[in-house]
Design an enzyme around this catalytic site. Structure first.
Site, PDB file in Angstrom:
ATOM      1  N   HIS A 176     -56.161  17.259 -44.824  1.00 44.51           N
ATOM      2  CA  HIS A 176     -57.128  17.100 -43.741  1.00 44.51           C
ATOM      3  C   HIS A 176     -56.454  16.775 -42.409  1.00 44.51           C
ATOM      4  CE1 HIS A 176     -56.712  12.676 -43.713  1.00 44.51           C
ATOM      5  NE2 HIS A 176     -56.667  12.763 -45.036  1.00 44.51           N
ATOM      6  N   ASP A 177     -56.995  17.360 -41.351  1.00 43.16           N
ATOM      7  CA  ASP A 177     -56.569  17.126 -39.966  1.00 43.16           C
ATOM      8  C   ASP A 177     -55.150  17.614 -39.673  1.00 43.16           C
ATOM      9  OD1 ASP A 177     -58.975  15.502 -39.018  1.00 43.16           O
ATOM     10  OD2 ASP A 177     -58.290  14.275 -40.692  1.00 43.16           O
ATOM     11  N   GLY A 195     -52.326  14.383 -44.962  1.00 44.76           N
ATOM     12  CA  GLY A 195     -53.269  14.381 -43.856  1.00 44.76           C
ATOM     13  C   GLY A 195     -52.576  14.143 -42.518  1.00 44.76           C
TER      14      GLY A 195
END
Length: 262
Positions: free
Chosen positions: A121-122, A139
């Site tokens: 994520h991100d 992440g």
């Protein structure tokens, strides 16, 4: 006109450009946009809120746009954006962003993501990136253009790998890797510059020789590292690659840096 296999499930809100091919047993969820000539081979899941760029091919059992693997995620609207001309191979997993981060995971164009590659994520992934089998990004990781990540390597959350760098297989990357660097080992250590990548990009012997001289002055010169960094920034100001390394280090001086062995 799009070609959708009768066994595929496509949400009514999905936007499909011309000549999209969705093979058997694929699932395309809400908020998904597929650009022209995207090809889902078979058994692909694009969960939701994901954009896939033109001519990208996604192979069987990849799960794209899945929920972020984050305990704080409570179903908020977050996205995944993938560029054009990528090859995403079997069992790869790309997660959407988090509200705690940027809210968006971004993957560039012309990438090759081999079997089991994971983009957390991100994360932000540049163009022309190769992630070999089972390479993993935590992440918020940031991967520059033309990076090669070897099989089963892992980049720690918030880690940075500068453009043109190579990371060897099985490496645990807990410290940032400079642009054009060559890092390997467990934990990963810097072992010089990515000479193969530089040669493939057309760098001649004289250019490589100067880059290596700057590398030695930075990591094996006299004085403390901060002073060496300042001297290199002055002495090699005409080399954009070295200035990029200097800028990379200065951009986030609090991040631990992947260094050569003492």
């Amino acid at each position: 006109m799009s070609h959708i296999h009768p066994t595929a499930i496509v949400d009514g809100s999905a936007q499909l450009a011309d000549d999209v091919v969705i093979g058997p047993w694929c699932t395309v969820g809400p908020g998904v946009t597929l650009a022209e000539d995207v090809h889902l081979v078979s058994h692909v899941v694009i969960q939701q809120d994901t954009t896939v760029g033109a001519r990208t091919v996604i192979h069987p059992f990849a799960v794209i746009g899945g929920d972020p693997q984050h305990n704080g995620y409570k179903g908020e609207p977050v996205r995944l954006e993938i560029g054009s001309d990528n090859s995403i191979r079997e069992h790869a997993t790309f997660n959407r962003g988090t509200p705690q981060g940027s809210g968006v995971t971004r993957v560039g164009s012309n990438g090759l993501f081999m079997t089991g590659a994971h983009v957390g994520h991100d994360a932000v992934v540049g163009d022309n990136v190769v992630m070999a089998n089972q390479a993993t990004l935590g992440g918020h990781a940031r991967i520059g253009d033309r990076v090669f990540l070897g099989g089963l390597c892992a980049v720690h959350q918030n880690g940075r790998v500068g453009q043109g760098a190579i990371v060897g297989g099985l490496a645990a990357v807990t410290r940032d890797v400079i642009p054009y660097g060559s890092a390997w080992g467990n934990h990963a250590r810097l072992h010089g510059l990515n000479l193969i990548g530089l040669k493939r990009k057309g760098y001649g012997k004289d250019a490589v020789r100067r880059l290596l001289a700057a590398f030695r002055d930075l990591f094996d010169g006299e004085g403390v590292f901060a002073d060496r960094l300042t001297r290199v920034a002055v002495d090699y100001a005409d080399l954009p690659e070295i200035m990029e390394i200097v800028a990379f280090i200065r951009e986030d001086a609090k991040r631990p840096l992947c260094l050569p062995e003492a």
